[in-house]
Design a protein around this motif. Sequence first.
Motif, mmCIF file in Angstrom:
data_model
loop_
_atom_site.group_PDB
_atom_site.id
_atom_site.type_symbol
_atom_site.label_atom_id
_atom_site.label_comp_id
_atom_site.label_asym_id
_atom_site.label_seq_id
_atom_site.Cartn_x
_atom_site.Cartn_y
_atom_site.Cartn_z
ATOM 1 N N GLU A 1 -2.808 86.664 19.630
ATOM 2 C CA GLU A 1 -2.157 85.744 18.688
ATOM 3 C C GLU A 1 -1.348 84.681 19.407
ATOM 4 N N GLN A 2 -0.764 85.047 20.580
ATOM 5 C CA GLN A 2 0.052 84.046 21.279
ATOM 6 C C GLN A 2 -0.782 82.926 21.882
ATOM 7 N N TYR A 3 -2.118 83.032 21.779
ATOM 8 C CA TYR A 3 -2.985 81.958 22.263
ATOM 9 C C TYR A 3 -3.688 81.235 21.107
ATOM 10 N N GLU B 1 6.307 75.000 23.798
ATOM 11 C CA GLU B 1 7.264 76.108 23.919
ATOM 12 C C GLU B 1 8.615 75.711 23.324
ATOM 13 N N ASN C 1 2.603 78.110 18.576
ATOM 14 C CA ASN C 1 1.496 78.779 17.881
ATOM 15 C C ASN C 1 1.664 78.866 16.365
#
Length: 417
Positions: A96-98, A328, A373
């Motif tokens: 999910e973090q990608y 970020e 994301n």
Amino acid sequence: MSNTTQLLRFITAGSVDDGKSTLIGRLLHDSKSIFEDQLSAISKTSERRGMAAVDLSLLTDGLQAEREQGITIDVAYRYFATPKRKFIIGDTPGHEQYTRNMVTAASTANLAIILVDARKGVLTQTKRHSYLASLLGVPHVVLAVNKMDMVDYSKARFEEIVGEYKRFAAQLNLHDVHCIPMSALMGDMVVERGDNLDWYQGPALLELLETVAIDHDVNTSDFRFPVQWVCRPQTEEYHDFRGFAGRIEAGEVSVGDEVTILPSGRTTKVKEIVTYDGSLQTAFAPQSVTITLEEEIDISRGDMFVKSSAHLPKVEKEFEATLCWLSEAPLDKNRKYLVKHTTRMAKCLFSRLDYRVDVNTLEQHAVEKLNMNDIARVALKIQQPLVFDSYATDRATGSFIVIDEATNNTVAAGMIA
């Protein structure tokens, strides 16, 4: 339209250990798209690791660090060709973090291969990848039910997974879904049909990739030509020449067609379509050309040519969009950002954050800020008018990126509602 069928861009998405890297390796190996030295190198590595067979997944794990960790992080692009088509594969990470990596790769893809492990069936990640494919307007989806060798090539198990997936896909805007049982490890139904899936009558994966109709993936009806560069050569021979260079993002145009220049709304006719290889009578997406006009009109980079008689794009300073936040550093509503849309750059503000979508459950949540994301519905105000279509109508003129003025980093990608 033969030149639009030459290249198929597709992405692969799946959970960790679903066999994505093995599947791509199998595609490259069995379609004879790898060099002898590559095969030799991965054979040696496989041997060193004590593997009985050549580990085809090593073909795609190109970065040494990734290979050491055993996970695929960034989007790795691979090129291969068969006599029928050329292909670009975007291999996207599963976690999910990608999410942002998959969004980047899917935005230009004609097709998404979503891998499922036959033992595990449809997972949360399967649903997330399918949602992102539908959000990004990927025209064709293949549900690749892999590792069929682990469930004795069971037809009943395949049909159970397909049934569950299709019930979920019905909630999404997926138009063309193909389901293929396969074993990437054994090579069944990837390039060759193999001997173990006689009950499956559809095409093997490569056959589908070679034959899926992609002519209509580009908007062929509405002519859209954003001006990239005003060409005025300062030479004796061409001192009167004034052309407008750019790439046709949709539709086609012919000499003599009446065009409207937006945002000004002035109209004129196409005098000439010039390319490096000579002049054309007609040009169409995605050709890059230089267009000359019958009348002298003040035109600059970021203006758009459209056909006067056709469905016109919107010309506005405000719009709503679905946004994927890539940075970020979270979105700061009090800051100004830059929007880059086709060839135009303009300052913008986020006037509203409506909600964030939970990409695992599709639920909507109220939100004050966006983190990396996150996918959200937002409203933007732009300093000068943009010429745009909805993303559903045209992916090129309905998409944009957001740039941080201070760092010049791309912080978001958006799809206009």
